[in-house]
Design a protein around this motif. Sequence first.
Motif: not given
Length: 215
Positions: A3-13, A24-28, A195-204
């Motif tokens: 089982r893989i849990a993937a996320i990217g673009d945490l930007h501190g969240h 798996v952490l895909a950067g940012d 694409n597993v970006a965790a945040v939207d354009l407003e970084y929410a």
Amino acid sequence: MTRIAAIGDLHGHLPPVPDCDVLVLAGDLTPAHDHDPAFQRTWLDTTFRAWLAAAPAGHVVAIAGNHDFLFERAPVDVPELPWTYLEDEHAEVAGLVFWGSPWTPWFFDWAFNAPRGDDEEAFLRERCATAPDRLDVAVVHGPPRGYGDRTAAGLDVGSRAFLDLVDDRRPALALFGHIHEGRGRWQRDGTILANVAAVDLEYALRPEPFLVVDL
């Protein structure tokens, strides 16, 4: 099954991690409000370290992203963390072969940018050449061309080199982020692309930021 849990673009969240064999952490990873490498090092060694320690994951595989300046400018200062960090290299984790790269096509002069004007993507193709013949999970920060790579301005900024890598190695899973508005999941000749970006354009932070996949 793994089982893989993937996320990217945490930007501190740092949202709660679902139970998984591999996170798996895909950067940012680092907060977007301060790109100073010294700040990023302290944050990784304290707040982020505590989050990783509490995560119900057997293993962690990670790459950096274009906001993670510490990894590019002062790699010797990156703290030792309980993870497998990949930078144009591969590792076998939980019975699967992972390969990871933080590089993206040139994008506003951030970290890990390929040279500007490299229309043939020679630089990125050299990075992709480090991927092994057997590849189960590819983790890159920027999208492959045509998959989750369209910006809000209507520009397709994905990499042809990464798409060719997927077609050549045919991993079961290809994970990326970078383009927040491009989040989604697709199939291509047996490969799941996400694409597993965790945040939207407003970084929410999105309500369900993780992609969970059983391989």
